[in-house]
Design a protein around this motif. Sequence first.
Motif, PDB file in Angstrom:
ATOM      1  N   PRO A 171     -19.462  56.824  38.608  1.00  0.00           N
ATOM      2  CA  PRO A 171     -20.695  56.956  37.829  1.00  0.00           C
ATOM      3  C   PRO A 171     -21.791  56.097  38.459  1.00  0.00           C
ATOM      4  CG  PRO A 171     -18.820  56.621  36.364  1.00  0.00           C
ATOM      5  CD  PRO A 171     -18.316  56.399  37.760  1.00  0.00           C
ATOM      6  N   GLY A 172     -22.999  56.630  38.497  1.00  0.00           N
ATOM      7  CA  GLY A 172     -24.108  55.911  39.127  1.00  0.00           C
ATOM      8  C   GLY A 172     -24.379  56.372  40.554  1.00  0.00           C
ATOM      9  N   ASP A 173     -23.390  57.011  41.184  1.00  0.00           N
ATOM     10  CA  ASP A 173     -23.618  57.571  42.519  1.00  0.00           C
ATOM     11  C   ASP A 173     -24.707  58.637  42.440  1.00  0.00           C
ATOM     12  OD1 ASP A 173     -21.599  55.999  43.548  1.00  0.00           O
ATOM     13  OD2 ASP A 173     -20.107  57.618  43.661  1.00  0.00           O
ATOM     14  N   LYS A 174     -25.381  58.855  43.574  1.00  0.00           N
ATOM     15  CA  LYS A 174     -26.467  59.840  43.596  1.00  0.00           C
ATOM     16  C   LYS A 174     -26.033  61.121  44.296  1.00  0.00           C
ATOM     17  CE  LYS A 174     -29.225  56.880  41.694  1.00  0.00           C
ATOM     18  NZ  LYS A 174     -29.493  57.011  40.239  1.00  0.00           N
ATOM     19  N   VAL A 175     -26.611  62.241  43.848  1.00  0.00           N
ATOM     20  CA  VAL A 175     -26.327  63.538  44.449  1.00  0.00           C
ATOM     21  C   VAL A 175     -27.521  63.949  45.309  1.00  0.00           C
ATOM     22  CG1 VAL A 175     -25.758  65.963  44.020  1.00  0.00           C
ATOM     23  CG2 VAL A 175     -24.949  64.179  42.428  1.00  0.00           C
ATOM     24  N   LEU A 176     -27.263  64.214  46.578  1.00  0.00           N
ATOM     25  CA  LEU A 176     -28.328  64.652  47.486  1.00  0.00           C
ATOM     26  C   LEU A 176     -28.079  66.096  47.912  1.00  0.00           C
ATOM     27  CD1 LEU A 176     -28.574  61.594  49.961  1.00  0.00           C
ATOM     28  CD2 LEU A 176     -29.398  61.802  47.599  1.00  0.00           C
ATOM     29  N   LEU A 177     -29.184  66.782  48.205  1.00  0.00           N
ATOM     30  CA  LEU A 177     -29.089  68.135  48.755  1.00  0.00           C
ATOM     31  C   LEU A 177     -29.939  68.139  50.025  1.00  0.00           C
ATOM     32  CD1 LEU A 177     -28.211  71.119  48.525  1.00  0.00           C
ATOM     33  CD2 LEU A 177     -30.150  71.483  46.982  1.00  0.00           C
ATOM     34  N   SER A 178     -29.394  68.713  51.093  1.00  0.00           N
ATOM     35  CA  SER A 178     -30.053  68.560  52.406  1.00  0.00           C
ATOM     36  C   SER A 178     -31.241  69.484  52.625  1.00  0.00           C
ATOM     37  CB  SER A 178     -29.037  68.749  53.532  1.00  0.00           C
ATOM     38  OG  SER A 178     -28.582  70.089  53.559  1.00  0.00           O
ATOM     39  N   GLU A 203     -25.910  78.615  53.988  1.00  0.00           N
ATOM     40  CA  GLU A 203     -24.980  78.490  55.118  1.00  0.00           C
ATOM     41  C   GLU A 203     -25.362  77.361  56.058  1.00  0.00           C
ATOM     42  OE1 GLU A 203     -22.080  79.815  55.687  1.00  0.00           O
ATOM     43  OE2 GLU A 203     -22.001  81.361  54.130  1.00  0.00           O
ATOM     44  N   GLY A 204     -26.248  76.483  55.594  1.00  0.00           N
ATOM     45  CA  GLY A 204     -26.622  75.346  56.446  1.00  0.00           C
ATOM     46  C   GLY A 204     -27.085  74.168  55.598  1.00  0.00           C
ATOM     47  N   LYS A 205     -26.556  74.091  54.392  1.00  0.00           N
ATOM     48  CA  LYS A 205     -26.982  73.023  53.486  1.00  0.00           C
ATOM     49  C   LYS A 205     -25.768  72.258  52.989  1.00  0.00           C
ATOM     50  CE  LYS A 205     -31.147  74.203  53.955  1.00  0.00           C
ATOM     51  NZ  LYS A 205     -31.511  75.526  53.475  1.00  0.00           N
ATOM     52  N   ILE A 206     -25.939  70.939  52.857  1.00  0.00           N
ATOM     53  CA  ILE A 206     -24.853  70.144  52.305  1.00  0.00           C
ATOM     54  C   ILE A 206     -25.262  69.465  51.001  1.00  0.00           C
ATOM     55  CG2 ILE A 206     -23.660  69.739  54.482  1.00  0.00           C
ATOM     56  CD1 ILE A 206     -24.945  66.966  54.601  1.00  0.00           C
ATOM     57  N   VAL A 207     -24.295  69.338  50.118  1.00  0.00           N
ATOM     58  CA  VAL A 207     -24.423  68.518  48.918  1.00  0.00           C
ATOM     59  C   VAL A 207     -23.649  67.238  49.226  1.00  0.00           C
ATOM     60  CG1 VAL A 207     -23.896  68.331  46.461  1.00  0.00           C
ATOM     61  CG2 VAL A 207     -24.504  70.558  47.443  1.00  0.00           C
ATOM     62  N   ALA A 208     -24.281  66.103  48.988  1.00  0.00           N
ATOM     63  CA  ALA A 208     -23.633  64.817  49.299  1.00  0.00           C
ATOM     64  C   ALA A 208     -23.670  63.925  48.069  1.00  0.00           C
ATOM     65  CB  ALA A 208     -24.357  64.130  50.458  1.00  0.00           C
ATOM     66  N   VAL A 209     -22.591  63.218  47.828  1.00  0.00           N
ATOM     67  CA  VAL A 209     -22.598  62.163  46.812  1.00  0.00           C
ATOM     68  C   VAL A 209     -22.566  60.837  47.568  1.00  0.00           C
ATOM     69  CG1 VAL A 209     -21.410  61.107  44.862  1.00  0.00           C
ATOM     70  CG2 VAL A 209     -21.423  63.608  45.129  1.00  0.00           C
ATOM     71  N   VAL A 210     -23.606  60.024  47.333  1.00  0.00           N
ATOM     72  CA  VAL A 210     -23.710  58.760  48.067  1.00  0.00           C
ATOM     73  C   VAL A 210     -23.771  57.596  47.083  1.00  0.00           C
ATOM     74  CG1 VAL A 210     -24.910  59.882  49.994  1.00  0.00           C
ATOM     75  CG2 VAL A 210     -26.252  58.803  48.174  1.00  0.00           C
ATOM     76  N   ALA A 211     -23.445  56.414  47.581  1.00  0.00           N
ATOM     77  CA  ALA A 211     -23.554  55.202  46.762  1.00  0.00           C
ATOM     78  C   ALA A 211     -25.032  54.956  46.469  1.00  0.00           C
ATOM     79  CB  ALA A 211     -22.968  54.014  47.531  1.00  0.00           C
ATOM     80  N   ALA A 212     -25.341  54.526  45.219  1.00  0.00           N
ATOM     81  CA  ALA A 212     -26.749  54.363  44.813  1.00  0.00           C
ATOM     82  C   ALA A 212     -27.524  53.505  45.808  1.00  0.00           C
ATOM     83  CB  ALA A 212     -26.804  53.759  43.407  1.00  0.00           C
ATOM     84  N   GLU A 213     -26.889  52.412  46.266  1.00  0.00           N
ATOM     85  CA  GLU A 213     -27.630  51.485  47.134  1.00  0.00           C
ATOM     86  C   GLU A 213     -27.870  52.056  48.533  1.00  0.00           C
ATOM     87  OE1 GLU A 213     -24.673  51.098  45.835  1.00  0.00           O
ATOM     88  OE2 GLU A 213     -23.205  50.317  47.277  1.00  0.00           O
TER      89      GLU A 213
END
Lengths: 351, 351
Positions: free
Chosen positions: A178-185, A285-295
């Motif tokens: 919980p608190g991690d961020k979701v990014l989309l490329s 077909e060329g995009k990633i979803v990433a979960v990264v640490a908030a910091e």
Amino acid sequence: MIERIESFRRRRPRLLEERVTLAHGAGGKASAALVDAVFVEAFRNPLLEPLCDGAVIDLPGGERLVISTDSFVVQPRTFPGGSIGQLAVHGTANDLAVSGAVPQWISAAFVLEEGFPIAELKQIAADMAAAAAETGVQIVTGDTKVVPKGAADGVFVTTTGVGVIPAGRDLSARSVRPGDKVLLSGSMGDHGMAVMLARGDLAIEADIRSDTASVSPLVESLLAAAPSTRWLRDATRGGVGTVCNELAQACGLGVLLDEEKLPVRPMVAGACELLGIDPLYVANEGKIVAVVAAEETEAAIAALRSHPLGADAAEVGEILEEPAQTVVVRTGFGGTRIVDMLVGDPLPRIC
Amino acid sequence: MIERIESFRRRRPRLLEERVTLAHGAGGKASAALVDAVFVEAFRNPLLEPLCDGAVIDLPGGERLVISTDSFVVQPRTFPGGSIGQLAVHGTANDLAVSGAVPQWISAAFVLEEGFPIAELKQIAADMAAAAAETGVQIVTGDTKVVPKGAADGVFVTTTGVGVIPAGRDLSARSVRPGDKVLLSGSMGDHGMAVMLARGDLAIEADIRSDTASVSPLVESLLAAAPSTRWLRDATRGGVGTVCNELAQACGLGVLLDEEKLPVRPMVAGACELLGIDPLYVANEGKIVAVVAAEETEAAIAALRSHPLGADAAEVGEILEEPAQTVVVRTGFGGTRIVDMLVGDPLPRIC
């Protein structure tokens, strides 16, 4: 598929049909039910269990391999921005890349319909070779079968990729907090909409190009800048909405997406509106979803944006304790709605 | 396929057709021409060259991997002695085994026709699981695509296998020497003839069963007893005749086969005679051709015969200096005839 299997085990969708439908191939809920009821049921064995989260294999020498496979049946076989040949290499290489592996070797198996033009086959092979060179993978082996006229629709290509995970990398939904961020490329739905419009049976004209590309360089620059990155996935069949559902199920947490932050090109948004399709479910077909640490969020976004494929990268959401195993979208009006996995099949034969 | 590519480069058959024919999928001369003109042409690159003899990959840790792929389109999907599910596992595992690898992991990709019965798909998955268990491989990942009714003939299965070659093993056509002996692990043509009769459009009734099986235990016991073994191959599409031609081209020597020593079951011989087909060209799915050092011949045959799959193993020929790159059969009447690669396509969709 294996990571998907793990999550399916938690919320086993039931297979109710007696015959295969197009929805079973759409990458959403029906696909999950089929995979669970047929393949997981049959292939499950004590040896398979430890391999559940990613088809990752420990070799005696300490190397870790990833194996991934995909069949490509896209119709039409060429479309603005790409072709079945490019997809066949990018799709499989991307599955390896989002496992944290450096894609290395690819096999290619062709099922050809009798009468298929050799010139088109040469073009497909040339597209594959170009995509492989750009991706840095080698096409090392293959197979060719021919079936009588009418027994296949032109050509089906199945690629299997093998990649090597560098020591110390361990991407897994289990590490999501919980608190991690979701990014989309980048922007959603370009591939699916480009293919759909290329079919020509919609009365829509728009300059929409598939985003088919190798995400491996994007993954490498992200992981270098944000080494605590938890989890990655390419948002292909079923789109970002389905991929986030798989994440929610696999990590047991909630995924909150912010609708206003989700990048969609105006042309794609317009076509989706006309067709009544949510871009969250349209294939990329060329995009990633990433979960990264908030910091590490800022460093991660900067790294993604430093690459042309990630120019529109954005933080689009975060991980919450609750609602468990659920994806929620905060709409522009301040409300929220639950986003389930793709259920129907708006886009058959998209890859 | 890669080893085949190497040999094709030496005697490049020309691709004259503008469209794919059934012969291009039969595993003989036309297949060679297609692979050469389309895939070798497109995929050739400096990185591919060192991998030419077997899709064998050196890993940094000293391991050697083999990757092999095959699509299965057999019609009918079940036949006496086997099914498409068993073939899909045995076929790919056997390609690894004859490279000297211990088959380990398999991926499975399915292209399904809309309307395909789920019950039959479950049976295929069960057959694959049983074959995998018997072979000692794990099915670690997969993919499912669905195409509209009429766009495929039921189901096509593509499996890709990854195996590990134990240190010290180096099977290669380059190590074959004049005076070496050619062994065959059992009777020819059982699989091809079983499938052909199962189609029911020949007015022949005979109790012929496919020999589909994992040859890995046979290979292991052979290599333990005859460690100087030069080269192995499973005699699938194109049969023993085509495989021996590939050997002759790859090693540059002559292969002399003794017709009277080539094992063929009477039922298969009879059916072949009625149909005017040479059993040398009929597919097998559980037989190996081995080239062994002359001094290890007896030990090799004993090892093969010690396994139920090799009960009918025999020395069937030898390697000669001349005629270079050619297969010659010594007939029962004391004459000789040249055996070329399979040219036409007597048996489409055999695997």
